[in-house]
Design an enzyme around this catalytic site. Structure first.
Site, PDB file in Angstrom:
ATOM      1  N   GLN A  31       8.481  15.642   7.512  1.00 29.82           N
ATOM      2  CA  GLN A  31       7.465  15.104   8.345  1.00 29.82           C
ATOM      3  C   GLN A  31       7.624  14.822   9.616  1.00 29.82           C
ATOM      4  O   GLN A  31       8.604  15.179  10.185  1.00 29.82           O
ATOM      5  CB  GLN A  31       7.403  13.331   7.731  1.00 29.82           C
ATOM      6  N   HIS A  62      10.609  -6.793   4.766  1.00 30.07           N
ATOM      7  CA  HIS A  62      11.844  -6.679   3.999  1.00 30.07           C
ATOM      8  C   HIS A  62      12.326  -8.134   3.381  1.00 30.07           C
ATOM      9  O   HIS A  62      13.156  -8.019   2.620  1.00 30.07           O
ATOM     10  CB  HIS A  62      12.923  -6.129   5.236  1.00 30.07           C
ATOM     11  N   ASP A 155      11.152   1.795  -1.645  1.00 25.57           N
ATOM     12  CA  ASP A 155      10.590   1.386  -0.084  1.00 25.57           C
ATOM     13  C   ASP A 155      10.022   2.619   0.389  1.00 25.57           C
ATOM     14  O   ASP A 155      10.661   3.183   1.113  1.00 25.57           O
ATOM     15  CB  ASP A 155      11.745   0.953   0.477  1.00 25.57           C
ATOM     16  N   SER A 156       8.918   3.150  -0.119  1.00 26.99           N
ATOM     17  CA  SER A 156       8.251   4.655   0.167  1.00 26.99           C
ATOM     18  C   SER A 156       7.191   4.389   1.242  1.00 26.99           C
ATOM     19  O   SER A 156       6.489   3.221   1.514  1.00 26.99           O
ATOM     20  CB  SER A 156       7.738   5.022  -1.170  1.00 26.99           C
ATOM     21  N   PRO A 162       5.896  13.477   1.587  1.00 25.64           N
ATOM     22  CA  PRO A 162       7.129  13.349   0.765  1.00 25.64           C
ATOM     23  C   PRO A 162       7.072  12.175  -0.209  1.00 25.64           C
ATOM     24  O   PRO A 162       8.091  12.318  -1.189  1.00 25.64           O
ATOM     25  CB  PRO A 162       8.282  13.242   1.855  1.00 25.64           C
TER      26      PRO A 162
HETATM   27  N1  AG3 Z   1       7.509   1.620   4.240  1.00 22.78           N
HETATM   28  C1  AG3 Z   1       6.072   2.082   4.321  1.00 22.78           C
HETATM   29  C2  AG3 Z   1       5.002   1.035   3.855  1.00 22.78           C
HETATM   30  C3  AG3 Z   1       3.797   1.568   3.867  1.00 22.78           C
HETATM   31  C4  AG3 Z   1       3.086   2.085   5.218  1.00 22.78           C
HETATM   32  N2  AG3 Z   1       1.907   2.383   5.000  1.00 22.78           N
HETATM   33  C5  AG3 Z   1       0.794   2.518   5.934  1.00 22.78           C
HETATM   34  N3  AG3 Z   1       1.321   1.848   7.120  1.00 22.78           N
HETATM   35  N4  AG3 Z   1      -0.075   3.058   5.879  1.00 22.78           N
HETATM   36  C6  AG3 Z   1       8.021   1.169   5.384  1.00 22.78           C
HETATM   37  C7  AG3 Z   1       9.434   1.080   5.148  1.00 22.78           C
HETATM   38  C8  AG3 Z   1      10.039  -0.126   5.580  1.00 22.78           C
HETATM   39  N5  AG3 Z   1      11.652  -0.264   5.255  1.00 22.78           N
END
Ligand code: AG3
Length: 282
Positions: A31, A62, A155-156, A162
């Site tokens: 990415q 978080h 936590d994706s 990916p």
């Molecule tokens: N994880 C991504 C959450 C989704 C974001 N999506 C978006 N902005 N369209 C964040 C990781 C934090 N630990």
């Protein structure tokens, strides 16, 4: 010269942040990663142009991804975090002395290394001795695990790029298998508001429902994600997030939080009617 970061929410709607400095950019095999310094949100980073973490509202995300499951089962000892290379989820988990091990599986090591350099606010606890980092595909990592985790946190990113495989039926099946009897799965569950996100939210819930005995969704207010209305999934083999909420036990830990509290815990599972209807669609 004025520099603005733009994120397109739809073809016709965008969110803009005035930026002081574009600190860093890199294209990895997975990415594109960018770091910016901004006036209102402090340092923030994006993956493929989407906001991931900023210093101003990361605490909301978080807090909600960790304290909700920990207050349902404060005896959680073995944790797996998939994604979350910024370290924010791990940081909150390390606050529980009773947690014995945290496996962090992040496909892109560069996310971790760059967050360690530019975002100490989230990455500072990755050095905790209970944390073991694995730079590999979470889908592969989990495929041979059985009854080894009390909590899995996905936590994706969004299910494009990916993160895609982390929203599949096979992956959820493997999570179920990898969890212990009282195991809980928390997953980044997209948003009900804009159509593209809502579609993914519905698809994820439909699949999780097929596999998990208990399958709920909870909400939180995330100002810098599209619409600000964002969700996590709570799936488990036996524990219900409301009936099994250990309010007193969690409060006795004396953890200071900025967003999460016991009333939010209960309230977060109360969803607007249009969201319930979407989730119930066949
Ligand atoms: N994880 C991504 C959450 C989704 C974001 N999506 C978006 N902005 N369209 C964040 C990781 C934090 N630990």
């Amino acid at each position: 010269m004025k520099l603005w970061f733009d994120e397109l929410y739809t073809e016709n709607t965008k969110f803009s942040i005035k930026v002081d400095e574009h600190i860093y950019t890199e294209r990895t095999p997975f990415q594109r990663i960018d770091f910016f310094k901004s006036y209102d949100y402090g340092m923030f980073f994006t993956l493929d142009g989407y906001m991931m973490v900023n210093e101003k509202d990361e605490f909301i995300y978080h807090d909600m991804i960790t304290h909700v499951p920990m207050a349902v089962n404060p005896d959680i000892k073995r944790v797996l975090v998939i994604g979350g290379g910024d370290g924010g989820t791990v940081r909150e988990l390390t606050r529980y002395e009773t947690i014995e091990s945290i496996d962090l599986v992040e496909i892109d090591e560069r996310v971790v290394r760059l967050c360690q350099k530019y975002l100490p606010i989230t990455s500072s606890k990755l050095e905790d001795e209970r944390v073991k980092m694995h730079f590999e595909d979470g889908i592969r990592f989990i495929s041979d695990k059985e009854n080894v985790y009390d909590l899995i946190i996905v936590d994706s990113t969004d299910p494009i790029g990916p993160g895609e495989g982390l929203f599949t039926l096979d992956f959820y099946k493997n999570c179920h298998k990898a969890l212990s009897e009282n195991g809980i799965l928390i997953n980044q569950h997209e948003s009900p508001y804009y159509e593209r996100d809502a579609k993914e939210m519905k698809r994820a819930h439909k699949k999780l429902r097929e596999i998990f005995e208990i399958c709920k969704v909870y909400q939180y207010h995330m100002p810098t994600y599209a619409s600000g209305h964002w969700l996590f999934g709570f799936a488990s083999k036996s524990l219900d997030p409301i009936k099994d909420h250990k309010k007193d036990q969690w409060e006795a830990l004396g953890l200071k939080t900025k967003y999460y509290n016991s009333n939010i815990h209960k309230g977060a599972f109360a969803l607007p009617t249009y969201v319930i209807e979407m989730l119930n669609e066949k």
